[in-house]
Design an enzyme around this catalytic site. Sequence first.
Site: not given
Ligand code: IPM
Ligand code: MN
Length: 377
Positions: A147, A205, A237, A261, A265
């Site tokens: 990032y 990784k 992975d 990130d 999720d």
């Molecule tokens: C998160 C989101 C953000 C990220 C986006 C909205 C930029 O996916 O907070 O996980 O990638 O960090």
């Molecule tokens: Mn995210």
Amino acid sequence: MRAAGYDIAVFGGDGTGPEVVREGLKVLAALGEGGPAPWQTTEYPGGGQHYLATGREWEPESEAAAHRADAILLGAVGWPGATLPNGDIAGRALVLGLREGLDLYANVRPCRLYPGVLHRISGTYRNVWAPEHVDLTIVRENTEGLYTPARGRLRRAGETEVAIDTRVITRKGAERVIRYAFETARHRSRGAPEDGAKRVTCVDKANVLEGCRFFREVFELVGREYPDVQREYAYVDAFTQWLVRNPEHYQVAVATNMMGDIVTDLAAVLQGGMGFASGGNIGTDHAMFEPVHGSAPKYAGKNQVNPFATFFAVEQMLRWLASRHRDLRLTAQADRLERAIAEVLAAGGSGTYDQGGHTPTSAAGDRLAEAIRRLPR
Ligand code: IPM
Ligand code: MN
């Protein structure tokens, strides 16, 4: 501890962001009833929709307020068609901009499954993992890695020929987030569900990437200062399948920005979905708390999304304020909120569409506010 209340700057943002934040404020108000609340909240505009309307992602006073505030609560940003001239999402300033600008280096994402919460897998709602198997915290590096704004395109005659994203791993960035993970493991009262051990898993990784090898070296150095905490390594992975197969093994995991990130999720599925996933963006002097689910434009204005991720974000915020200011009043309120959340979830979950129900967002907030009022202050 502070005599005057803590200043909380609130950004609803885009889409469903303002809807869940409204419920978060409702819950804060319920916690504050019956005495002077030890906080005050102020709402500010900003985000992609604000950009479409005004040409600005937010107003100068909103940015100043975010920098001044004791804590920030953010809904979500991102709106179809709201894009900055350089291609970034409009609203970036509120999320990535604040992470960079306030140096919020640790993105702390608890993943805990509460009794009463269902999983949605293959289109059905059921219990797949038992609540006692899912209780880990993922700490994601939040200011560098992939990032880092070291990216760009090579265009020739207007045509893109090359696009480059550079992943930057620094000693400082790695050290502080890894230390945060070890401190979390040491001080969290609950160890890994499997064996009660305090354990930090380094997710990387390192078999391929130089930055990950460096991240591991720093992990090893920092980890040696924590003899009470087990150190463990997992390639990202393989980690994805172990996390799904054996979530009970994990207490704390630490990862670089982009990998964190992605795995957070995935981890959200274990806790009932994104409707329950909250994150704290933590720095030394500042912190911002948010539901992780994003603005979900498709559901905007429908009063349907699950506000519990925001309730967990509020709880995280109260706990962070409590520890930063050594303020037991806030610990007590966070405990009360957690208890009320657990009661409501045990009595039938959030009831929102993502849990197979029809409960509106606002009704889920009302139910939690009532549960809070029933608990002693
Ligand atoms: C998160 C989101 C953000 C990220 C986006 C909205 C930029 O996916 O907070 O996980 O990638 O960090
Ligand atoms: Mn995210």
